[in-house]
Design a protein around this motif. Structure first.
Motif, PDB file in Angstrom:
ATOM      1  N   MET A  17      55.717 -33.380 -16.935  1.00 13.95           N
ATOM      2  CA  MET A  17      56.717 -32.470 -17.487  1.00 13.95           C
ATOM      3  C   MET A  17      57.422 -33.197 -18.630  1.00 13.95           C
ATOM      4  N   VAL A  18      57.490 -32.534 -19.766  1.00 16.53           N
ATOM      5  CA  VAL A  18      58.178 -33.071 -20.935  1.00 16.53           C
ATOM      6  C   VAL A  18      59.645 -32.652 -20.849  1.00 16.53           C
ATOM      7  N   LEU A  19      60.551 -33.605 -21.040  1.00 14.74           N
ATOM      8  CA  LEU A  19      61.985 -33.333 -21.057  1.00 14.74           C
ATOM      9  C   LEU A  19      62.554 -33.796 -22.389  1.00 14.74           C
ATOM     10  N   VAL A  20      63.305 -32.905 -23.060  1.00 16.13           N
ATOM     11  CA  VAL A  20      63.960 -33.280 -24.321  1.00 16.13           C
ATOM     12  C   VAL A  20      65.358 -32.680 -24.350  1.00 16.13           C
ATOM     13  N   ASN A  21      66.223 -33.305 -25.127  1.00 16.18           N
ATOM     14  CA  ASN A  21      67.579 -32.760 -25.260  1.00 16.18           C
ATOM     15  C   ASN A  21      67.746 -31.975 -26.565  1.00 16.18           C
ATOM     16  N   THR A  22      66.636 -31.595 -27.175  1.00 18.05           N
ATOM     17  CA  THR A  22      66.641 -30.744 -28.366  1.00 18.05           C
ATOM     18  C   THR A  22      66.132 -29.357 -27.975  1.00 18.05           C
ATOM     19  N   ASP A  23      66.248 -28.398 -28.881  1.00 15.76           N
ATOM     20  CA  ASP A  23      65.768 -27.050 -28.559  1.00 15.76           C
ATOM     21  C   ASP A  23      64.335 -26.827 -29.040  1.00 15.76           C
ATOM     22  N   TYR A  24      63.644 -27.903 -29.391  1.00 13.68           N
ATOM     23  CA  TYR A  24      62.258 -27.814 -29.838  1.00 13.68           C
ATOM     24  C   TYR A  24      61.506 -29.065 -29.391  1.00 13.68           C
ATOM     25  N   ILE A  25      60.184 -28.972 -29.455  1.00 15.28           N
ATOM     26  CA  ILE A  25      59.319 -30.132 -29.243  1.00 15.28           C
ATOM     27  C   ILE A  25      58.399 -30.169 -30.452  1.00 15.28           C
ATOM     28  N   ALA A  26      58.445 -31.247 -31.201  1.00 20.07           N
ATOM     29  CA  ALA A  26      57.692 -31.354 -32.450  1.00 20.07           C
ATOM     30  C   ALA A  26      56.222 -30.989 -32.232  1.00 20.07           C
ATOM     31  N   GLY A  27      55.726 -30.108 -33.089  1.00 19.29           N
ATOM     32  CA  GLY A  27      54.324 -29.729 -33.045  1.00 19.29           C
ATOM     33  C   GLY A  27      53.970 -28.689 -31.992  1.00 19.29           C
ATOM     34  N   GLN A  28      54.954 -28.167 -31.264  1.00 18.72           N
ATOM     35  CA  GLN A  28      54.682 -27.192 -30.205  1.00 18.72           C
ATOM     36  C   GLN A  28      55.397 -25.871 -30.493  1.00 18.72           C
ATOM     37  N   LYS A  29      54.718 -24.787 -30.219  1.00 13.76           N
ATOM     38  CA  LYS A  29      55.362 -23.478 -30.185  1.00 13.76           C
ATOM     39  C   LYS A  29      55.714 -23.220 -28.732  1.00 13.76           C
ATOM     40  N   LEU A  30      56.923 -22.704 -28.498  1.00 12.58           N
ATOM     41  CA  LEU A  30      57.431 -22.589 -27.134  1.00 12.58           C
ATOM     42  C   LEU A  30      57.755 -21.151 -26.767  1.00 12.58           C
ATOM     43  N   GLN A  31      57.488 -20.820 -25.507  1.00 17.49           N
ATOM     44  CA  GLN A  31      57.916 -19.554 -24.930  1.00 17.49           C
ATOM     45  C   GLN A  31      58.973 -19.864 -23.882  1.00 17.49           C
ATOM     46  N   THR A  32      60.157 -19.301 -24.046  1.00 12.43           N
ATOM     47  CA  THR A  32      61.244 -19.523 -23.096  1.00 12.43           C
ATOM     48  C   THR A  32      60.934 -18.821 -21.785  1.00 12.43           C
ATOM     49  N   ILE A  33      61.181 -19.518 -20.671  1.00 11.50           N
ATOM     50  CA  ILE A  33      60.957 -18.940 -19.346  1.00 11.50           C
ATOM     51  C   ILE A  33      62.283 -18.652 -18.658  1.00 11.50           C
ATOM     52  N   SER A  34      63.083 -19.697 -18.437  1.00 12.16           N
ATOM     53  CA  SER A  34      64.316 -19.518 -17.663  1.00 12.16           C
ATOM     54  C   SER A  34      65.182 -20.761 -17.761  1.00 12.16           C
ATOM     55  N   ILE A  35      66.449 -20.584 -17.480  1.00 16.68           N
ATOM     56  CA  ILE A  35      67.326 -21.733 -17.273  1.00 16.68           C
ATOM     57  C   ILE A  35      66.947 -22.361 -15.941  1.00 16.68           C
ATOM     58  N   VAL A  36      66.910 -23.684 -15.901  1.00 15.14           N
ATOM     59  CA  VAL A  36      66.615 -24.410 -14.668  1.00 15.14           C
ATOM     60  C   VAL A  36      67.693 -25.452 -14.440  1.00 15.14           C
ATOM     61  N   ARG A  37      67.862 -25.824 -13.185  1.00 14.77           N
ATOM     62  CA  ARG A  37      68.907 -26.786 -12.875  1.00 14.77           C
ATOM     63  C   ARG A  37      68.546 -27.580 -11.631  1.00 14.77           C
ATOM     64  N   GLY A  38      69.227 -28.706 -11.510  1.00 14.19           N
ATOM     65  CA  GLY A  38      69.155 -29.539 -10.317  1.00 14.19           C
ATOM     66  C   GLY A  38      70.498 -30.209 -10.150  1.00 14.19           C
ATOM     67  N   SER A  39      70.958 -30.312  -8.915  1.00 16.48           N
ATOM     68  CA  SER A  39      72.259 -30.949  -8.704  1.00 16.48           C
ATOM     69  C   SER A  39      72.249 -31.763  -7.426  1.00 16.48           C
ATOM     70  N   VAL A  40      73.226 -32.651  -7.352  1.00 14.41           N
ATOM     71  CA  VAL A  40      73.423 -33.479  -6.163  1.00 14.41           C
ATOM     72  C   VAL A  40      74.898 -33.870  -6.110  1.00 14.41           C
ATOM     73  N   VAL A  41      75.434 -33.938  -4.910  1.00 13.86           N
ATOM     74  CA  VAL A  41      76.794 -34.437  -4.705  1.00 13.86           C
ATOM     75  C   VAL A  41      76.660 -35.742  -3.932  1.00 13.86           C
ATOM     76  N   MET A  42      77.257 -36.792  -4.470  1.00 14.34           N
ATOM     77  CA  MET A  42      77.134 -38.105  -3.835  1.00 14.34           C
ATOM     78  C   MET A  42      78.498 -38.756  -3.679  1.00 14.34           C
ATOM     79  N   THR A  43      78.571 -39.644  -2.713  1.00 10.48           N
ATOM     80  CA  THR A  43      79.780 -40.426  -2.487  1.00 10.48           C
ATOM     81  C   THR A  43      79.362 -41.828  -2.062  1.00 10.48           C
ATOM     82  N   LYS A  44      80.237 -42.772  -2.236  1.00  8.02           N
ATOM     83  CA  LYS A  44      80.011 -44.139  -1.766  1.00  8.02           C
ATOM     84  C   LYS A  44      80.773 -44.335  -0.468  1.00  8.02           C
ATOM     85  N   HIS A  45      80.314 -45.297   0.320  1.00 11.60           N
ATOM     86  CA  HIS A  45      81.003 -45.576   1.585  1.00 11.60           C
ATOM     87  C   HIS A  45      82.303 -46.338   1.343  1.00 11.60           C
ATOM     88  N   ILE A  46      83.124 -46.392   2.344  1.00 16.43           N
ATOM     89  CA  ILE A  46      84.473 -46.967   2.239  1.00 16.43           C
ATOM     90  C   ILE A  46      84.452 -48.414   1.739  1.00 16.43           C
TER      91      ILE A  46
END
Length: 104
Positions: free
Chosen positions: A1-30
């Motif tokens: 899977m290619v990940l970029v922080n731009t709205d394009y990938i050089a040399g590629q034509k893109l079809q938008t599919i959907s917004i995707v996300r991943g999350s996590v909540v973390m804490t450290k011990h005492i």
């Protein structure tokens, strides 16, 4: 899977599919919190928290990639990360982007 922080990938034509996300909540011990409070007296990096946040970003990124894979995406563009405090001592890391397919 290619990940970029731009709205394009050089040399590629893109079809938008959907917004995707991943999350996590973390804490450290005492023990880490006690160590961190001593570190605030002398200053410097709090390595336990740096490590925790790096790990959290990896988990959130993996979950975002899994979300994109469910759509059959080839890449994720406009990848962004945010963090927020959800309670004392716990932070959420959110990875979000736009899943896309390559147009051949």
């Amino acid at each position: 899977m290619v990940l970029v922080n731009t709205d394009y990938i050089a040399g590629q034509k893109l079809q938008t599919i959907s917004i995707v996300r991943g999350s996590v909540v973390m804490t450290k011990h005492i023990g880490s919190d006690i160590g961190a409070s001593f570190k605030t007296i002398i200053g410097g990096e709090i390595n336990a928290y740096t490590d925790m946040l790096n790990n959290a970003r990896e988990i959130a990124t993996s979950r975002m990639i899994e979300d994109a894979a469910r759509f059959g995406a080839d890449a994720i563009v406009n990848v962004r990360y945010t963090t927020s405090s959800v309670m004392q001592g716990a932070s959420e890391i959110l990875a979000v982007g736009t899943a896309v397919k390559f147009i051949h």
